[in-house]
Design a protein around this motif. Sequence first.
Motif, mmCIF file in Angstrom:
data_model
loop_
_atom_site.group_PDB
_atom_site.id
_atom_site.type_symbol
_atom_site.label_atom_id
_atom_site.label_comp_id
_atom_site.label_asym_id
_atom_site.label_seq_id
_atom_site.Cartn_x
_atom_site.Cartn_y
_atom_site.Cartn_z
ATOM 1 N N TYR A 99 0.813 -1.207 0.000
ATOM 2 C CA TYR A 99 0.000 0.000 0.000
ATOM 3 C C TYR A 99 0.854 1.268 0.000
ATOM 4 O O TYR A 99 0.498 2.262 -0.621
ATOM 5 N N CYS A 133 -1.008 -4.979 -1.095
ATOM 6 C CA CYS A 133 -2.284 -4.682 -1.764
ATOM 7 C C CYS A 133 -2.969 -6.002 -2.095
ATOM 8 O O CYS A 133 -2.431 -6.803 -2.858
ATOM 9 N N GLU A 134 -4.118 -6.223 -1.484
ATOM 10 C CA GLU A 134 -4.829 -7.487 -1.670
ATOM 11 C C GLU A 134 -6.266 -7.224 -2.093
ATOM 12 O O GLU A 134 -6.948 -6.388 -1.505
ATOM 13 N N GLN A 135 -6.715 -7.968 -3.104
ATOM 14 C CA GLN A 135 -8.109 -7.859 -3.525
ATOM 15 C C GLN A 135 -9.045 -8.177 -2.365
ATOM 16 O O GLN A 135 -10.084 -7.547 -2.182
ATOM 17 N N SER A 411 -2.603 -4.921 -7.023
ATOM 18 C CA SER A 411 -3.130 -5.997 -6.181
ATOM 19 C C SER A 411 -2.969 -7.363 -6.813
ATOM 20 O O SER A 411 -2.758 -8.354 -6.117
ATOM 21 N N CYS A 800 -9.827 -7.731 -12.187
ATOM 22 C CA CYS A 800 -9.128 -7.233 -11.005
ATOM 23 C C CYS A 800 -9.177 -5.713 -10.944
ATOM 24 O O CYS A 800 -9.405 -5.036 -11.935
#
Length: 818
Positions: A99, A133-135, A411, A800
């Motif tokens: 992030y 950064c994660e979905q 992400s 995404c």
Amino acid sequence: MARQRVPGGRNRPSSKDRAPSRPGINVNRPGSHGNMALCRSSTLWIVSSGILIMGIAYVSYQGYLQTRVNTPLSVPSAVSNSGLSDPTRFWGSYRPGVYFGMKTRSPYDLLSGLMWFIPDQITQNDIGFRHWCEQGDNLARYGWVKHDGENFGVQEIFDRNLKLTTSFVKRPGGDRGGDWTARIRVEQNHTKKVTQMVSLFFYFGLDEKAEGALLPVLDASDALRMNEISGTSPTLGSFRVKFVENGQAKQHFHAKLISPGPQSYTDLVMRQLRRYEDKQAAIGLDPTSNVEGDPNLLVYQVNAVTPFELDVVFESGANMAGRVEGELVGNLYTDALKQLERDYDLAFEAQFHLQNKGFSRQDVDFAQAALSNMVGGIGYFYGHSLVQSDSNPQAVQYWDAPLYSAVPSRSFFPRGFLWDEGFHNLLIAKWNPKISADILAHWLDLINVEGWIPREQILGLEARAKVPAEFVVQHNKNANPPTLLLALESMMHAKENRQSTWFREFLVRVWPRLELWYDWFNTSQQGPVPGSFRWRGRNGTADRELNPKTLTSGLDDYPRASHPTEDERHLDLRCWMALASKLMADIGRLIGMDHEKYSATSEFLHDNMFLNEMHWSEKHKAYLDFGFHTEDIRLERPPINSKTHRPGMPKPEKIRVTKTPPKLQYVPQLGYNSLFPFILQIIDPSSPKLAAVLADLEDPQKLFTPYGLRSLSQSASLYMKRNTEHDPPYWRGPIWININFLAVRALKHYADAPGPNQYRAQKVYLKLRQAVIGNVIREYHRTGYIWEQYHDKTGHGQGCRPFTGWSALTVLMMGETY
């Protein structure tokens, strides 16, 4: 070809050509049998020696072939300045997969990053810890709102009821890359004023294999608090980090850790957390687990009440004696950031003219965020790929190398992709052509002696941690569209670039690499007849795929010939080679290199008569692939064997069944592939084929939607069909912005070109441009994100997110900057 040896006839040697008899030797004399035995023995020895030599030569040659796949091209580097020799780009937000984080452009050096969680949002199964950064974090929105690619950036992150603003400002000076300050501000994401706790972590670590030292400076009155970090590294020399707070801090903690690399930071930090009952049950890092030896990771933690602000100040040793203007904190930082933001606004309008074109402030904010996420998504990676050739039974390591590259999605795809990067730099080059030249040079330095560039770059442990093992190894047969040439072509069109010394010098450096890359395509991907080309890498034995994928083309599951053979002719690849030939000729002329062969090839591949003979289907009134194909093919589940199948066992997977035998024919699947002669501007403006293409673009039953062009016509048999039982359609209907951009750009070209289709091209241009821009902006404001693709029936973003790679080309369409 050598003549065959046959008895008699003109190939039989004449008497004067025969070897003369040796004088003085009577072949009939006594004892001649011994001589014959000796002769046979000598012959056997010669034959055996020959076989041995041939065997040694074969083994040596095979060994040589095995080394080619991971041998770099031995010419001067295309990258002219790197590391400390380029101080403007030495430090940056070069960790797009987290992030927020800062990193240098030097291998195995110091890096930093942000982590956080919200204490009162912890659930039984999830602490809500944020780092990568994660979905799955399902943040309402995050991304850069302003970023110039070099000097500063401002990012907004909306996590549940909190808004985090991360920013940084760089300061030049000294001989170690300068200094910087990062600010993290946390506040409520609503007007209701309530007390909200947040736990912030900021860390500094030495990357994998990095040398150096990190030493914490603890607070004299609070052993859990780390006020500063002092450290050294071979590149940075000595440095100091200070943590300056503005707001109500409740508790402080720190950790001294040893990590194998940044891929393990999240788990390592989370394992150090414990609950402190004597500090209002606060959750904090446990110093009792700190390492005894020298740490390579130091973590600063503060639990604070919002609103709260943390300034992290990095100072190079060369500047620690104190600047005249003081540390870059507090109001000094605020003022410096505001000035950079004002400069950015002026430069953005000067380049894209969106306010002058009548776009609203909200639309301009979108466009600035799209550009900022593109340049803010540039990363610096170092490491090696894993590659393989037919001569290598196992994957081998490519050489260790750096890559400076934008990424498609922070992400989901936080690494370099050859197919995407050319599209990225269509936008980046308009903003800062020197950044683009630097990016392209890094990619071209990855070319091997064969002329091949691995299409996906997974460099370093952190990048590899995000990729399933089956996708890591790259094969040297497999190409990817040479989209870097799109960016080069765009840069060539800019008069100020062509007239500048730096750009010509750049072209001279990359020329030998471009020549080899072009030759590799021209030989390894050639088709069955002159002027045709075929993507390698299709798997004709994949019995669970309705249509074998062509991942190398970038269009993945876009329908090709149903039965891959060497007779295939791929339209898009032919058009890429036409673009490449013309560009090589243009570059050669500009820098005084040999360009005649490229000019001749370009003329041949741009000849509409030959193009039509090879790829125009009069029956379908469209440009199409050609190959061994049948439309009568299905995915069907094999019959269940009642003798071996038991209740609860999974059913056998569906396999493809050919109902009607294939034959050599045009592949009647109208879509993006059919548009390549148009979108790469190969069709002559006066060609009657152009009218047919424009008709398909306008037809809502085929390609046009109110949101952009769909990837496959509704009339195509494989429109929105799954390619396997489990794989949803990808390039079989959804709207992709990169191809829509090329279509809009081509429409502008034909609208400006005199000819019978000029007025119609202008009409379609206005219609399609507005459709794409309007939908991408609407979805951004509705969802908070720019998306990978868009649904052709609703316009809704899908795939995404954030996908501020080629989808950010919307900015160029807004500014009509092609």
